[in-house]
Design an enzyme around this catalytic site. Structure first.
Site, PDB file in Angstrom:
ATOM      1  N   GLU A  44       0.875  -1.167   0.000  1.00 46.05           N
ATOM      2  CA  GLU A  44       0.000   0.000   0.000  1.00 46.05           C
ATOM      3  C   GLU A  44       0.915   1.221   0.000  1.00 46.05           C
ATOM      4  O   GLU A  44       1.808   1.329   0.854  1.00 46.05           O
ATOM      5  CB  GLU A  44      -0.889   0.009   1.249  1.00 46.05           C
ATOM      6  N   ARG A 269       4.914 -12.652   9.768  1.00 50.41           N
ATOM      7  CA  ARG A 269       5.653 -11.456   9.379  1.00 50.41           C
ATOM      8  C   ARG A 269       6.970 -11.366  10.138  1.00 50.41           C
ATOM      9  O   ARG A 269       7.155 -11.986  11.181  1.00 50.41           O
ATOM     10  CB  ARG A 269       4.815 -10.197   9.557  1.00 50.41           C
ATOM     11  N   LYS A 279       4.049   0.717   9.830  1.00 53.41           N
ATOM     12  CA  LYS A 279       4.204   1.949   9.042  1.00 53.41           C
ATOM     13  C   LYS A 279       3.627   3.143   9.782  1.00 53.41           C
ATOM     14  O   LYS A 279       4.129   4.250   9.655  1.00 53.41           O
ATOM     15  CB  LYS A 279       3.530   1.779   7.679  1.00 53.41           C
TER      16      LYS A 279
HETATM   17  P1  ATP Z   1       0.552  -1.872   7.884  1.00 51.08           P
HETATM   18  O1  ATP Z   1       1.866  -1.556   8.549  1.00 51.08           O
HETATM   19  O2  ATP Z   1      -0.280  -0.665   7.629  1.00 51.08           O
HETATM   20  O3  ATP Z   1      -0.152  -3.054   8.496  1.00 51.08           O
HETATM   21  P2  ATP Z   1       1.593  -3.561   5.880  1.00 51.08           P
HETATM   22  O4  ATP Z   1       2.818  -3.728   6.691  1.00 51.08           O
HETATM   23  O5  ATP Z   1       0.648  -4.699   5.699  1.00 51.08           O
HETATM   24  O6  ATP Z   1       0.816  -2.319   6.405  1.00 51.08           O
HETATM   25  P3  ATP Z   1       1.655  -3.328   3.034  1.00 51.08           P
HETATM   26  O7  ATP Z   1       2.139  -2.201   2.211  1.00 51.08           O
HETATM   27  O8  ATP Z   1       0.232  -3.674   2.939  1.00 51.08           O
HETATM   28  O9  ATP Z   1       2.044  -2.961   4.505  1.00 51.08           O
HETATM   29  O10 ATP Z   1       2.555  -4.590   2.800  1.00 51.08           O
HETATM   30  C1  ATP Z   1       2.878  -5.073   1.534  1.00 51.08           C
HETATM   31  C2  ATP Z   1       3.212  -6.523   1.616  1.00 51.08           C
HETATM   32  O11 ATP Z   1       4.311  -6.727   2.495  1.00 51.08           O
HETATM   33  C3  ATP Z   1       2.047  -7.315   2.162  1.00 51.08           C
HETATM   34  O12 ATP Z   1       1.913  -8.488   1.390  1.00 51.08           O
HETATM   35  C4  ATP Z   1       2.463  -7.633   3.561  1.00 51.08           C
HETATM   36  O13 ATP Z   1       1.928  -8.856   3.966  1.00 51.08           O
HETATM   37  C5  ATP Z   1       3.987  -7.677   3.473  1.00 51.08           C
HETATM   38  N1  ATP Z   1       4.580  -7.295   4.743  1.00 51.08           N
HETATM   39  C6  ATP Z   1       4.388  -6.162   5.422  1.00 51.08           C
HETATM   40  N2  ATP Z   1       5.064  -6.171   6.584  1.00 51.08           N
HETATM   41  C7  ATP Z   1       5.714  -7.354   6.648  1.00 51.08           C
HETATM   42  C8  ATP Z   1       6.582  -7.969   7.597  1.00 51.08           C
HETATM   43  N3  ATP Z   1       6.913  -7.368   8.726  1.00 51.08           N
HETATM   44  N4  ATP Z   1       7.065  -9.189   7.311  1.00 51.08           N
HETATM   45  C9  ATP Z   1       6.732  -9.803   6.163  1.00 51.08           C
HETATM   46  N5  ATP Z   1       5.930  -9.292   5.232  1.00 51.08           N
HETATM   47  C10 ATP Z   1       5.406  -8.075   5.459  1.00 51.08           C
END
Ligand code: ATP
Ligand code: MG
Length: 571
Positions: A44, A269, A279
């Site tokens: 996003e 994650r 974020k």
């Molecule tokens: P927020 O912090 O708002 O929850 P998000 O971390 O999910 O957002 P996105 O931009 O939606 O941020 O993430 C993009 C992709 O990266 C998604 O497929 C998400 O699952 C993956 N992602 C985000 N954070 C992690 C993490 N800490 N470890 C592994 N994958 C991640």
């Protein structure tokens, strides 16, 4: 890209493949997706990418590489109030920097707004979606709790015609924000709250960074996400564990519409000690100026790590080695540091820099004489060659390489003690000058001309080898030393009453000015990486370094002093 770490990284099955790759192999064997593998990385654009995203990128693009498939870059841009072109651009730069290429497959959820709208009309016509006119507060209240079923909205049984008409008016902008939503008609008593008639569209009179003012209804993430994967023909939608409870909803939408159905697979994650990965929190740190920006070298963002001196190779190796699993855990940040140290040990040029200078006069060295010593640029890499390092009667050594009254295990310089100057001579301390406050400000030493190059004909041993810089040739530099951004390892342990900002490490940045560097080093270009002998890996700052006023960031110390210290402290 080398994949030799892969086999060791995730020994979760007999085949040596992680559980996701194992499932893909099974799907390929059964011919489920016609042997195709098509993944996507779906950020996003509401912030900069961090090391957690790197895990997802390395996984999704890595799987596409391993199985000769494809990986799309897709922006999940369904929430216009938080998204911006700045973030879109930074994400692209970061994915490329990590070493991945989406070729011509850059997509946006907003590319599909029209199509998603058509799908919504389809569900309304099928009697599977309705316009609800409860207030947001009422919707929450009617939803129930995990232990209590929800209640049906009085608007739930509107006719298809009425729903079509109201939805059309929502789209035309006839209603203010928050007055109506389009909801899926599933089951208000469902044990999974997500299935209790989830919202599909809400009214938002805001401009979108791509579609401008064309829309004032925007799809909810849960409505859009699975459908975007379906539209793009994604075979394996890999996402993080919190979406496991959303999977029944994505399945419901796809089945209700009767469209192509990707397989969602969830993994844990990445969490790292001494930092945050949300974020929202990273944005707060930036907005409240607790860091210098998204690319502050203390941030876990890819732009921060890059400025700090991390290389894409090190981050990829780290992501492969930690592997993927189904249970949430926290990875020690020293694991990440291990990979950058290993990478820079192979590649970084060696140099000498004195961070806290103490002047030494070599009394018996001829005044005005200058010698140039050959120094190897990288003992790990013969091809890196040598450089000339100037030496003279006055040099700087590191303040803490001298002690007037040394304890037993101190093997560096002390009155009457002989040490080796790296690449140069043996020197012996014969005198100490102090200022009025009793601080040592100058050392007098003598040198042994026979020890040129660091050895003597009589073969006598000295215990310590010091780095140094010639006073006459030294160039001043600023050096920034970084420590963990937070002072506790696991921020997830904080309670509701705690504010994570109270745990910011006040000593996370130490700025040293008047550091003394070799003249050669003063020519280094922004981003170039070095090992400062005996100290660690440093890189030229890409933001603030200027010709004549170089600035260096410490990427990582030579050894993991933190782990050592905390071990010694018995924690
Ligand atoms: P927020 O912090 O708002 O929850 P998000 O971390 O999910 O957002 P996105 O931009 O939606 O941020 O993430 C993009 C992709 O990266 C998604 O497929 C998400 O699952 C993956 N992602 C985000 N954070 C992690 C993490 N800490 N470890 C592994 N994958 C991640
Ligand atoms: Mg997300």
């Amino acid at each position: 890209m080398s994949d030799n770490l892969n086999a060791q990284s995730v020994p979760e099955s007999a085949s040596g493949l992680d559980f996701i790759r194992t499932r893909i192999v099974e799907d390929n064997q059964s011919g489920r997706f016609g042997g195709q593998v098509h993944t996507r990385f779906p950020p996003e654009p509401n912030g900069y990418l961090h090391i957690g995203h790197a895990k997802s990128i390395v996984l999704n693009f890595g799987i596409a590489e391993d199985f000769k498939g494809m990986c799309n870059l897709r922006y999940d841009d369904t929430n216009p109030s938080k998204e911006s072109v700045e973030y879109v651009d930074s994400i692209e730069a970061d994915v490329r920097w990590l070493g991945y290429d989406w070729q011509d497959r850059k997509f946006y959820a907003s590319d599909y707004f029209e199509k998603l709208y058509e799908y919504a009309l389809d569900l309304i016509r099928k009697g599977k979606a309705y316009v609800d006119s409860l207030t947001p507060e009422q919707i929450t209240e009617y939803r129930g709790t995990p232990t209590q079923p929800g209640r049906e909205s009085p608007y739930r049984n509107r006719s298809v015609e009425e729903n079509l008409e109201l939805f059309e008016k929502m789209k035309r902008g006839e209603f203010p924000d928050g007055t109506h939503v389009l909801r899926a008609k599933i089951d208000m008593a469902h044990p999974n709250i997500i299935m209790r008639d989830p919202a599909m569209y809400r009214i938002r009179h805001v401009s979108h960074h791509r579609t401008g003012d064309a829309w004032c209804i925007y799809p909810m993430y849960d409505w859009a996400h699975g459908l975007c994967d379906s539209i793009e023909g994604i075979t394996h939608s890999i996402c993080t564990l919190e979406f496991e409870v959303h999977r029944p909803l994505y399945d419901w939408f796809l089945e209700a519409l009767g469209v192509y159905h990707p397989q969602q697979i969830e993994f844990a994650r990445l969490n790292l000690t001494y930092t945050v990965m949300s974020k929202r929190k990273l944005l707060e740190l930036v907005q409240e100026k607790r860091v210098s920006g998204w690319n502050d070298p203390r941030m876990p963002t890819l732009s921060g790590l890059r400025r700090r001196g991390y290389t894409p190779e090190a981050i990829r190796s780290f992501c492969r080695r930690i592997g993927v699993s189904k249970t949430n855990s926290i990875v020690d940040i020293s694991t990440l540091e291990f990979f950058i140290r290993e990478n820079l040990n192979r590649n970084a040029q060696r140099t000498m820099a004195v961070l806290r200078p103490l002047k030494v006069v070599i009394d018996n060295y001829p005044e005005g004489k200058v010698e140039h010593f050959d120094a190897d640029n990288n003992p790990e890499d013969a091809a890196a060659g040598t450089r000339k390092v100037p030496f003279g009667r006055e040099i700087y050594i590191e303040e803490d390489d001298f002690m007037e009254e040394p304890p037993k295990k101190f093997f560096r310089l002390a009155p009457g003690r002989e040490v080796r100057l790296k690449h140069a001579y043996y020197i012996t301390c014969v005198g100490v000058e102090k200022d009025a406050a009793g601080k040592v400000v100058l050392l007098h030493c003598t040198y042994d001309p026979e020890s040129r190059g660091g050895y003597t004909p009589d073969g006598r041993k000295v215990k310590g080898t010091l780095h140094w810089v010639s006073v006459e040739h030294a160039v001043d530099a600023e050096v920034r030393l970084y420590d963990h951004l937070f002072r506790i390892p696991d921020l997830a342990e904080l309670t509701e009453e705690d504010d994570y900002r109270d745990y910011i490490n006040p000593a996370s940045l130490e700025v040293l000015r008047g550091c003394k560097i070799e003249p050669e080093l003063a020519k280094a270009a922004p981003g170039e990486k070095y090992q400062f002998l005996r100290q660690g890996y440093f890189c030229v700052d890409t933001g603030d370094s200027k010709p004549g006023a170089p600035v260096f960031n410490r990427t990582v110390s030579l050894k993991d002093s933190w782990a050592k210290i905390s071990k010694a402290a018995g924690s």
